[in-house]
Design an enzyme around this catalytic site. Sequence first.
Site, PDB file in Angstrom:
ATOM      1  N   GLN A   1     -29.570 -12.415  13.663  1.00  0.00           N
ATOM      2  CA  GLN A   1     -30.679 -11.675  14.265  1.00  0.00           C
ATOM      3  C   GLN A   1     -31.711 -12.630  14.856  1.00  0.00           C
ATOM      4  O   GLN A   1     -32.255 -12.377  15.932  1.00  0.00           O
ATOM      5  CB  GLN A   1     -31.341 -10.788  13.204  1.00  0.00           C
ATOM      6  CG  GLN A   1     -32.426  -9.862  13.731  1.00  0.00           C
ATOM      7  CD  GLN A   1     -31.846  -8.659  14.447  1.00  0.00           C
ATOM      8  OE1 GLN A   1     -30.658  -8.355  14.286  1.00  0.00           O
ATOM      9  NE2 GLN A   1     -32.647  -7.981  15.245  1.00  0.00           N
ATOM     10  N   GLU A   2     -31.967 -13.724  14.165  1.00  0.00           N
ATOM     11  CA  GLU A   2     -33.018 -14.648  14.581  1.00  0.00           C
ATOM     12  C   GLU A   2     -32.599 -15.549  15.740  1.00  0.00           C
ATOM     13  O   GLU A   2     -33.371 -15.767  16.670  1.00  0.00           O
ATOM     14  CB  GLU A   2     -33.441 -15.529  13.389  1.00  0.00           C
ATOM     15  CG  GLU A   2     -34.223 -14.798  12.310  1.00  0.00           C
ATOM     16  CD  GLU A   2     -35.653 -14.483  12.731  1.00  0.00           C
ATOM     17  OE1 GLU A   2     -36.061 -14.896  13.832  1.00  0.00           O
ATOM     18  OE2 GLU A   2     -36.361 -13.825  11.960  1.00  0.00           O
ATOM     19  N   SER A   3     -31.384 -16.105  15.673  1.00  0.00           N
ATOM     20  CA  SER A   3     -31.047 -17.179  16.615  1.00  0.00           C
ATOM     21  C   SER A   3     -29.650 -17.105  17.214  1.00  0.00           C
ATOM     22  O   SER A   3     -29.304 -17.958  18.039  1.00  0.00           O
ATOM     23  CB  SER A   3     -31.177 -18.529  15.900  1.00  0.00           C
ATOM     24  OG  SER A   3     -30.204 -18.624  14.851  1.00  0.00           O
TER      25      SER A   3
ATOM     26  N   TYR B   1     -36.014  -4.649  13.160  1.00  0.00           N
ATOM     27  CA  TYR B   1     -35.519  -5.888  12.559  1.00  0.00           C
ATOM     28  C   TYR B   1     -34.889  -5.605  11.191  1.00  0.00           C
ATOM     29  O   TYR B   1     -33.777  -6.056  10.896  1.00  0.00           O
ATOM     30  CB  TYR B   1     -36.690  -6.858  12.421  1.00  0.00           C
ATOM     31  CG  TYR B   1     -36.391  -8.216  11.844  1.00  0.00           C
ATOM     32  CD1 TYR B   1     -35.978  -9.265  12.658  1.00  0.00           C
ATOM     33  CD2 TYR B   1     -36.572  -8.478  10.486  1.00  0.00           C
ATOM     34  CE1 TYR B   1     -35.733 -10.539  12.129  1.00  0.00           C
ATOM     35  CE2 TYR B   1     -36.324  -9.739   9.950  1.00  0.00           C
ATOM     36  CZ  TYR B   1     -35.908 -10.760  10.782  1.00  0.00           C
ATOM     37  OH  TYR B   1     -35.667 -12.009  10.259  1.00  0.00           O
TER      38      TYR B   1
END
Length: 471
Positions: free
Chosen positions: A323-325, A454
Site C-alpha cells: 500500500q505504501e510503496s 487505507y
Amino acid sequence: MQKIVLLLILAISLSACVVDKEKKTAKQKEAAVAMDLDEIIKRGKIRVVTDYNSTNYFVYRGRPLGYQLELLQALSNTLGLKLEIVVSNDVEQNFESLLKGDIDLIATNLTITRDRSHQVAFTEPHCVTHQVLVQQKSTGDDKPSKATELIRNQIDLGGKTIYVQENSAYVSRLKSLGNEIGDSIHIVEIPDYEVEQLIALVANGEIPYTVCDENLARINLNFYDNIDIETAVSFPQKIAWAVRPSAKNLKDLVDNWLINFKKTNQYKRIYRKYFINKRSTHLVNANFHSIKGGVVSDYDAIIKEESAKYNWDWRLIAALIYQESRFLPEVESWAGAVGLMQLMPQTAESFGVEEITSPKDNIQGGLKFLIWLDKRFADKISDPKERLKFVLAAYNVGPGHVEDAMRLAEKNNKNPYIWEDNVDYYLLNKSKPSFYNDPVVKYGYCRGEEPFHYVSDILERYTHYKNVLAD
C-alpha cells in the site's frame, strides 16, 4: 354411531391441522427466502467461497488477481456490499458450507449437472466450455513411444486410468463416457488435489491422464509445454455459480446482474485477460506468482525476519508495504515520506533508522513505529483485531487525528473504541469544517478519505495474502 361421529370429527381436525401446518411451512419457506437476501444486505457483506488456482484466484507481485475475483468485485461494487472471500478447493466441502449457511455463494467453475441441481441452485452461467483430456506429449527431439502416443479417439480411453478431483463433474462425465463407449474407464478420485495440481502431475509424468475444463487447460499450456489438451471428452457445458435452493431472491439478483454484466466491455476484458490473452513468460515462471513461487516481493525474507522479532504477521506488513510503496525502496511521496514503509525523516530518526532507503533499516523503523502506536492505543482498545484498525489509520495520518475522531464519536454517542461505522465515519469527515472546527478536535483539518480507505485496503489485501500465502 357416537364412535363414528367422534372419528369423523378427529379426522377433520387432523386434516385441518395438516393444512394449517402446510400453510405455516409455506410461509416459513417464503420468509426464509426473503431473509436470505435481507440478511446479506443487513450484514453489509456477501460471503463467498472460490478456489485457488492460476486463473480464478491468486496473488501476483503482491496484487490479488483472478477471473472469479474480478467478477466478484464487480458484483459486490454493483450491490454496494463488502466482499468476504474464503478459499477452498474441496467441492463437497463447499456444497456443505453453502447448505449450512456458512457462505452465501459458491463462485467457482461449477459445471451444471442434473445431480448437482438436486443439491444447489445454479445461477446464470458465467461462461461455456467443455471438458478435455490432459495427457503428456513428447517435446523436441524425443521420439514418442507406444506408451506416449496421444489419445485422439474417446474409444481408446477404454481400460485407461484417469485421475480427477474428488466429487468433481469430471467423475460423472467419465462414468457416462464409459457407458457410451461400452468399456471401463478406471477413475481415481483424488481428495487433496485441485485440478491444476493434477495437470502438474501429468506434466511431470507422475500420472498418465486427468480431465480439465478447456479454458483452464489452455491457461496451463503456458505453464507446461509438454501437455496436450486437444482431445475433448464432453460437449459444451455451462459453467455457473451456486446458491442455496431457498435463496431465490439472491439467485434472481445474481442472475439479472450476470445477464447484464456479460454484455459489457468490462466482462469481455476480464474474460480475455484470463482465458484468451497468452500470459507473458515472466509472469508464468516468476516466483512472484503465488501459484509458482509464493513470493510477494524481493524483500520477503527481510519482512519475515523483522516481523518475527516482534511476533507480527509478515503478511500484514507486506500488505502495508504494498500500500505504501509497491515494494519500491527508494520511492518518495509528495509529503517527503521515504522507503518501503514510507517513513517521514523525523519519524525515521525517532526510531533509530540510519539509512532510510535501506530496505532492512526502513522495515525495522516502520515496525517500531507500528509497535509504538499499538502501545498507545492498547489501554483503550483491548481487542487486538479492533486495535489494529486504529493503528493502521494512525500510521497513515498520525495518532492525533485518530484520537480526534474518537472524541467526535464519543461526543455524538458513538463507540469511540470501535472502528467500523463509529470512529471511521468521523475520521472520514474530518475534512469538513463542521467536524474539524468542533471544540473537541485538537489537531484540526484532516483529509480523512485517505486513512479511511487505507485501513480497509490493507486489511482486504491482508486477507487475500492469508488465503494464498503460508504464514
